[in-house]
Design a protein around this motif. Structure first.
Motif, PDB file in Angstrom:
ATOM      1  N   CYS A 195      43.832  39.744  28.257  1.00  0.00           N
ATOM      2  CA  CYS A 195      43.678  38.755  27.352  1.00  0.00           C
ATOM      3  C   CYS A 195      42.848  38.743  25.959  1.00  0.00           C
ATOM      4  N   CYS A 208      37.505  34.347  31.369  1.00  0.00           N
ATOM      5  CA  CYS A 208      36.850  33.798  30.380  1.00  0.00           C
ATOM      6  C   CYS A 208      37.035  32.199  30.335  1.00  0.00           C
ATOM      7  N   CYS A 223      41.847  31.210  30.751  1.00  0.00           N
ATOM      8  CA  CYS A 223      42.492  32.352  31.309  1.00  0.00           C
ATOM      9  C   CYS A 223      40.677  32.249  32.343  1.00  0.00           C
ATOM     10  N   ARG A 278      41.187  36.986  23.988  1.00  0.00           N
ATOM     11  CA  ARG A 278      39.658  36.818  23.961  1.00  0.00           C
ATOM     12  C   ARG A 278      39.119  37.593  24.580  1.00  0.00           C
ATOM     13  N   CYS A 279      39.294  37.945  25.741  1.00  0.00           N
ATOM     14  CA  CYS A 279      37.950  38.810  26.363  1.00  0.00           C
ATOM     15  C   CYS A 279      38.846  40.316  26.990  1.00  0.00           C
TER      16      CYS A 279
HETATM   17 ZN    ZN Z   1      40.064  35.931  28.950  1.00  0.00          ZN
END
Ligand code: ZN
Length: 282
Positions: A47, A75, A72, A49-50
């Motif tokens: 991912c 997250c 996702c 983002r996370c």
């Molecule tokens: Zn994520």
């Protein structure tokens, strides 16, 4: 092969769509890693983002995005709709190529060309540059298929080189004049090189058509992007002020690569017929 039986047609169409969507998903990942300077071979997808590693269920083209509603699993962060868009687009392109070229080497050749163009378009859209290694990969792919070319090789090569040199050379000349008048870069060097490469694939007449269609699509894309930029700017101003020092997109800057990529695929599909029809008018 394609139209022997309706079941074979349906089966091949499904296979072509899956190949397109899966390839589109891979190219999206490759483009993202290129822009964010991550190694292309740096292990499994994660991912953005996370950083959580993605499982098989998160990586099914089209379906994962739809079932997770664009978020996702770990997250709950938003996943850009560009993933879904690229997968659907390439499924469509692969289908169109199948119906245009049947099950053949030409299908494989132009599918590879389309995948590389998708990478060029996505990278340019995000970073406003077209890395030379993509142009090199496109030239390599073209060379690889040269021996498979049906018909006489010399006229084919002459047409390809004419398409490459005249269009990109003409553009280089025009952009140099405009650079002088405007006092800034009018057309990126990457775009000119890309027209050289598409000339190899399309030949002189179709690459000229490609140039015209690219400009029209570029204008359209510019309008859409500036609208989207205004929209997100308004939202940002309404909610919270942008952090000082954060990088912002120059609203006057338009990536031309995605337009050239889209136009080139259109030209692969119907360029020869269109230029042939136009020539027949005289
Ligand atoms: Zn994520």
């Amino acid at each position: 092969m394609l139209f022997i039986d309706q079941w074979i047609t349906a089966y091949l169409a499904v296979v072509a769509a899956i190949i397109g969507a899966a390839g589109g998903s891979f190219i999206n990942c490759l483009a993202w890693r290129t822009v964010h300077r991550e190694k292309i071979t740096s292990g499994r997808s994660h991912c953005t983002r996370c950083g959580h590693l993605l499982g098989v269920l998160d990586l099914v083209p089209v379906f994962s995005w739809v079932f997770l509603r664009g978020r996702c699993r770990y997250c709950k962060g938003k996943i850009s709709p560009r993933y879904l868009a690229a997968e659907l687009l390439m499924a469509g392109v692969s289908l169109c190529l199948l119906f245009r070229f049947d099950v053949s080497l030409s299908y494989l050749y132009y599918l590879g060309f389309s995948f590389l163009l998708l990478a060029v378009g996505l990278v340019d859209l995000e970073s406003f540059r077209i890395p030379d290694r993509f142009q090199a990969a496109l030239i390599l792919w073209w060379c690889l298929f040269l021996p498979t070319h049906r018909g006489e090789l010399v006229p084919y090569l002459a047409d390809s080189l004419a398409g490459a040199v005249f269009i990109s050379g003409g553009l280089l000349g025009i952009s140099m004049v405009f650079d002088r008048i405007l006092g800034k870069d009018s057309l990126g060097g990457g775009d000119i090189k890309l027209f050289f490469v598409t000339g190899l694939y399309l030949g002189a007449a179709v690459n000229l058509l490609n140039l015209i269609v690219s400009c029209l699509l570029g204008l359209l894309l510019g309008l859409v992007l500036s609208r989207m930029a205004n929209h997100s700017e308004n939202e940002e101003n309404g909610e919270n002020k942008a952090q000082p020092g954060t990088e912002k997109r120059d609203s006057g800057q338009i990536p031309f690569g995605p337009a050239i990529a889209m136009s080139s695929v259109l030209c692969v599909l119907i360029g020869r017929q269109l230029t042939g029809w136009y020539m027949s008018l005289f």
